[in-house]
Write a protein that holds these residues in place. Structure first.
Motif, PDB file in Angstrom:
ATOM      1  N   ALA A  36     -22.383 -19.505  19.475  1.00 44.84           N
ATOM      2  CA  ALA A  36     -21.471 -20.336  19.945  1.00 44.84           C
ATOM      3  C   ALA A  36     -19.841 -19.948  20.078  1.00 44.84           C
ATOM      4  O   ALA A  36     -18.603 -19.901  20.575  1.00 44.84           O
ATOM      5  CB  ALA A  36     -21.220 -21.522  20.133  1.00 44.84           C
ATOM      6  N   SER A  37     -19.751 -19.991  18.738  1.00 41.23           N
ATOM      7  CA  SER A  37     -18.277 -19.218  18.084  1.00 41.23           C
ATOM      8  C   SER A  37     -17.340 -17.627  18.888  1.00 41.23           C
ATOM      9  O   SER A  37     -16.513 -17.824  19.290  1.00 41.23           O
ATOM     10  CB  SER A  37     -17.900 -19.845  16.927  1.00 41.23           C
ATOM     11  OG  SER A  37     -16.633 -19.205  16.345  1.00 41.23           O
ATOM     12  N   ALA A  38     -18.739 -17.382  18.832  1.00 38.89           N
ATOM     13  CA  ALA A  38     -19.027 -15.898  19.201  1.00 38.89           C
ATOM     14  C   ALA A  38     -17.868 -15.286  20.856  1.00 38.89           C
ATOM     15  O   ALA A  38     -17.540 -15.061  21.014  1.00 38.89           O
ATOM     16  CB  ALA A  38     -19.533 -14.966  18.859  1.00 38.89           C
ATOM     17  N   ALA A  39     -19.094 -16.305  21.275  1.00 41.87           N
ATOM     18  CA  ALA A  39     -18.153 -16.020  23.049  1.00 41.87           C
ATOM     19  C   ALA A  39     -17.390 -17.193  22.813  1.00 41.87           C
ATOM     20  O   ALA A  39     -16.230 -17.258  23.591  1.00 41.87           O
ATOM     21  CB  ALA A  39     -19.311 -16.898  23.451  1.00 41.87           C
ATOM     22  N   ALA A  40     -17.335 -18.481  22.531  1.00 43.23           N
ATOM     23  CA  ALA A  40     -16.085 -19.215  22.987  1.00 43.23           C
ATOM     24  C   ALA A  40     -15.036 -19.267  22.278  1.00 43.23           C
ATOM     25  O   ALA A  40     -13.828 -20.034  22.491  1.00 43.23           O
ATOM     26  CB  ALA A  40     -16.852 -20.993  22.763  1.00 43.23           C
ATOM     27  N   GLY A  41     -14.968 -19.099  20.901  1.00 45.84           N
ATOM     28  CA  GLY A  41     -13.789 -18.921  19.911  1.00 45.84           C
ATOM     29  C   GLY A  41     -13.410 -20.294  19.618  1.00 45.84           C
ATOM     30  O   GLY A  41     -13.941 -21.715  19.439  1.00 45.84           O
ATOM     31  N   VAL A  42     -11.670 -20.497  19.577  1.00 44.21           N
ATOM     32  CA  VAL A  42     -11.223 -21.775  19.617  1.00 44.21           C
ATOM     33  C   VAL A  42     -11.807 -22.394  20.926  1.00 44.21           C
ATOM     34  O   VAL A  42     -11.455 -23.985  20.395  1.00 44.21           O
ATOM     35  CB  VAL A  42      -9.770 -21.647  19.592  1.00 44.21           C
ATOM     36  CG1 VAL A  42      -9.614 -20.998  18.717  1.00 44.21           C
ATOM     37  CG2 VAL A  42      -8.408 -21.252  20.914  1.00 44.21           C
ATOM     38  N   LEU A  43     -11.730 -22.396  22.325  1.00 48.52           N
ATOM     39  CA  LEU A  43     -12.669 -23.294  22.627  1.00 48.52           C
ATOM     40  C   LEU A  43     -13.684 -24.218  22.550  1.00 48.52           C
ATOM     41  O   LEU A  43     -14.474 -24.752  23.208  1.00 48.52           O
ATOM     42  CB  LEU A  43     -12.341 -22.753  23.698  1.00 48.52           C
ATOM     43  CG  LEU A  43     -11.125 -22.658  24.417  1.00 48.52           C
ATOM     44  CD1 LEU A  43     -11.452 -21.735  25.966  1.00 48.52           C
ATOM     45  CD2 LEU A  43     -10.098 -24.225  24.506  1.00 48.52           C
TER      46      LEU A  43
END
Length: 425
Positions: A36-43
């Motif tokens: 999920a972080s790979a897609a959304a980053g800091v969001l």
């Protein structure tokens, strides 16, 4: 077809909320924040909030459908009553698809934490072992859910505290104010939310246990809000902690993020101990969830077989242990195939797509109900259905294509099954 016996209403509000939290927290908490972080980053925290809100919409719709129905706990049966047999089938088949892929994701999570480097072998061994346990009539109990909450939640809280107390990673949002890269922020956040949805998938257990709760009309809303609200806060804090300590790129690149966080922040000599604690919590949560999931997919497949949606042989029940053994063995075989042919992100995506399609239909069925409850207004069904579809199409392409192929195959199987039954008659 005879109706199943009505379970004894043994759960009060607090117990039911504890069971709800234990049903939600499983493999997702330990593995899903990385992709999920790979897609959304800091969001990522925003993605968690979106996923939690959609999960609440779906749980409220399922709970509303379940109230007053005598057709057991099967959401597909409730949809069938409102929208007809084909809608009921698609809701059920999407649910089965999601449950099978969820089981594969849970098994892989177990392997990644318990046997890194040999995760597929460990995952297959876990599926085979827990299927045998289920065939012996041993499924996860309410007591097991309480134990998971009592042991796993403190570990997750410890991980959060360690992450927030540790120095921020270079490139983390606390240092650099980084933004998502590679895709537009809105698209990345939606895809991140779609993947995080996997971590909330146990909400369906809360929505369908109304017949086991004392004073369900009063307690079910409190349980839904309490269990999902508690889990949402926990996941948001966990996402902040992981981003701060590992940074978006570091979090995206790990397969066991919680273990990575505590071992990276630990002092020399204590990293092995802390890593073992997190690994033990992951194994406990994942195996408990996987045991329940294997039983759940067997029950869902059996209900669909009894309704004539899939071959009747899947409805066969062991006379000694009272379990749908054909459905469970078939489900286990399908999970093993997924483990041998796909990766973690793909099976998480397949699980989410199947569950989201099923939930969109369930929201449509709930919209048709005339009797409403304060926790499930009609507009919430519209938002829930739209949210499910938006998250579904935002998932990675391979997962979408695989799930669409499985859904199409299910339509063909149902058509052939119905045709055969008409011929026999």
């Amino acid at each position: 077809m005879s109706q199943p016996p009505i379970p004894r209403r043994a759960l009060g509000g607090f117990d039911a909320t504890t069971v709800g939290v234990g049903s939600i927290i499983g493999a997702g908490a330990f593995v899903v924040f990385a992709p999920a972080s790979a897609a959304a980053g800091v969001l990522l925290p925003l993605a968690v909030v979106i996923a939690g809100f959609v999960a609440y919409c779906n749980a409220a719709a399922m709970a509303l459908l379940a109230e007053g129905h005598t057709s057991g706990d099967s959401p597909s049966a409730h949809v069938r009553e409102q929208l007809g047999p084909w809608a009921g089938f698609l809701a059920g088949w999407g649910l089965v698809t999601g449950q099978l892929a969820s089981a594969a994701a849970m098994a892989l999570t177990f392997g990644l934490y318990a046997a890194p480097g040999s995760e597929r072998v460990a995952a297959i061994a876990a599926v085979v072992a827990l299927t045998i346990v289920n065939l012996l009539g041993i499924t996860r109990t309410t007591l097991a859910a309480r134990v998971i909450v009592a042991l796993v939640v403190p570990v997750l809280a410890f991980v959060i505290v360690v992450g927030l107390a540790s120095p921020a990673a270079v490139g983390s949002p606390a240092v650099m104010g980084a933004t998502p890269t590679g895709v537009p922020a809105a698209v990345g956040t939606l895809q991140g939310a779609a993947l995080v949805f996997f971590a909330f998938a146990g909400y369906s257990r809360i929505a369908t246990m109304g017949r086991r709760i004392r004073e369900p009309r009063r307690n079910i809303p409190a349980v839904l809000l309490g269990a999902l609200g508690f889990t949402l806060v926990l996941y948001v804090l966990l996402s902040f902690s992981l981003l701060r300590t590992l940074g978006p790129a570091g979090l995206a690149g790990t397969t066991a993020p919680l273990r990575e966080l505590v071992t990276g922040a630990a002092t020399a000599g204590s990293d092995d101990v802390l890593g073992s604690v997190v690994t033990g919590a992951a194994v406990l949560a994942v195996l408990g969830a996987l045991l329940a999931q294997i039983a759940r997919v067997g029950r869902t497949a059996r209900a669909m077989a009894q309704d004539g949606d899939v071959p009747k042989m899947l409805s066969r029940v062991s006379t000694r242990y009272a379990v749908p053994w054909v459905a469970e063995v078939t489900a286990a075989a399908a999970v093993v195939v997924l483990l041998l042919t796909t990766d973690l992100v793909t099976v998480i995506g397949v699980a989410c797509f199947g569950l989201l399609v099923s939930s969109a239909i369930i929201n449509g069925a709930a919209f048709m109900l005339t009797e409403r409850r304060w926790f499930a207004p009609r507009w919430l069904n519209v938002v829930g259905a739209a949210g499910c579809l938006a998250l579904a199409v935002a998932l990675p392409g391979p997962s979408v294509l695989i799930t669409l192929a499985v859904l199409a195959a299910g339509v063909i199987v149902r058509g052939l099954t119905q045709r055969r039954r008409r011929t026999i008659r």
